[in-house]
Design a protein around this motif. Structure first.
Motif, short mmCIF file in Angstrom:
data_model
loop_
_atom_site.label_atom_id
_atom_site.label_comp_id
_atom_site.label_asym_id
_atom_site.label_seq_id
_atom_site.Cartn_x
_atom_site.Cartn_y
_atom_site.Cartn_z
N ALA A 13 0.84 -1.20 0.00
CA ALA A 13 0.00 0.00 0.00
C ALA A 13 0.87 1.25 0.00
O ALA A 13 0.60 2.21 -0.73
CB ALA A 13 -0.94 0.00 1.21
N ARG A 14 1.92 1.24 0.80
CA ARG A 14 2.82 2.38 0.88
C ARG A 14 3.52 2.59 -0.47
O ARG A 14 3.59 3.70 -0.98
CB ARG A 14 3.84 2.17 1.99
N ASP A 15 4.03 1.50 -1.06
CA ASP A 15 4.74 1.61 -2.34
C ASP A 15 3.82 2.11 -3.45
O ASP A 15 4.20 2.98 -4.24
CB ASP A 15 5.33 0.25 -2.74
N ARG A 16 2.61 1.56 -3.52
CA ARG A 16 1.67 1.99 -4.57
C ARG A 16 1.27 3.45 -4.39
O ARG A 16 1.14 4.19 -5.36
CB ARG A 16 0.45 1.09 -4.58
N ALA A 17 1.07 3.85 -3.15
CA ALA A 17 0.71 5.24 -2.89
C ALA A 17 1.85 6.18 -3.27
O ALA A 17 1.62 7.24 -3.84
CB ALA A 17 0.31 5.43 -1.42
N LYS A 18 3.07 5.78 -2.96
CA LYS A 18 4.22 6.63 -3.32
C LYS A 18 4.37 6.73 -4.84
O LYS A 18 4.72 7.80 -5.36
CB LYS A 18 5.50 6.12 -2.65
N ASP A 19 4.10 5.63 -5.55
CA ASP A 19 4.12 5.68 -7.02
C ASP A 19 3.05 6.64 -7.54
O ASP A 19 3.30 7.44 -8.44
CB ASP A 19 3.88 4.29 -7.62
N SER A 20 1.86 6.57 -6.94
CA SER A 20 0.77 7.47 -7.34
C SER A 20 1.13 8.92 -7.05
O SER A 20 0.82 9.82 -7.84
CB SER A 20 -0.53 7.11 -6.60
N LEU A 21 1.79 9.13 -5.93
CA LEU A 21 2.20 10.48 -5.54
C LEU A 21 3.15 11.08 -6.58
O LEU A 21 2.98 12.25 -6.97
CB LEU A 21 2.87 10.43 -4.16
N LYS A 22 4.08 10.28 -7.06
CA LYS A 22 5.01 10.75 -8.10
C LYS A 22 4.25 11.10 -9.38
O LYS A 22 4.49 12.14 -10.00
CB LYS A 22 6.06 9.68 -8.41
#
Length: 186
Positions: A13-22
């Protein structure tokens, strides 16, 4: 909480959210950035990282200080205060989240925030206020056909009425809780 799956779910969840943030940052979509920041705040909260959660809430508000973002941020802050046993602070956050979400037409968030507002009032020995809030939550849950939340609200409402020595009302709410439990096969 993120539920089953353990730490792997949190990390994904953290990794996917950080990808979305970028991605949203690159598109300069401030509202989406704020929504993802609030999502990351929940991920960090679920992982026990309160300071990181608060940082993401601050970044969400800085990205887009709009009602939907404010309501979610207040709700998450309420959860943080509740976990930290700071009930007066949690109560105020849930109240604000409920009000802002309601005014913004975010029914599901208003319902959740209203439920936690009523629950923290009850935990804080503000029983009469809790009963008033939980009556509204039960009514809203019923109108949204959210039987799970209605059941939880009526169970707490039965407790509140019992503590207020309104035994007839307590029995009515307990019976409604039982009815909902049977319908939901709890």
């Amino acid at each position: 909480e993120l539920g089953r799956g353990g730490m792997g779910v949190v990390y994904r969840a953290r990794d996917r959210a950080k990808d979305s943030l970028k991605m949203y940052g690159g598109l300069e979509d401030k509202l989406k950035v704020a929504e993802v920041q609030n999502h990351l705040a929940m991920v960090e909260f679920s992982d026990g990282n309160v300071n990181a959660s608060l940082d993401h809430i601050r970044l969400a508000i800085e990205s887009a200080n709009v009602p939907a973002v404010q309501a979610n941020a207040e709700f998450i802050k309420g959860l943080i205060h509740r976990r930290g046993k700071k009930l007066p602070e949690a109560t105020e956050c849930f109240k604000k989240a409920n009000e802002v979400a309601g005014q913004a037409g975010l029914a599901a968030l208003a319902l959740e925030a209203g439920f936690y507002f009523g629950e923290t009032l009850l935990l804080n020995q503000r029983v009469s206020e809790a009963a008033d809030a939980l009556v509204r939550v039960a009514q809203i849950a019923q109108s949204l056909q959210n039987q799970v939340r209605e059941r939880a609200a009526t169970a707490l409402l039965a407790q509140a009425h019992g503590r207020l020595r309104n035994f007839e009302a307590a029995l009515q709410m307990a019976n409604r809780t039982l009815q909902l439990s049977q319908e939901l096969k709890f």
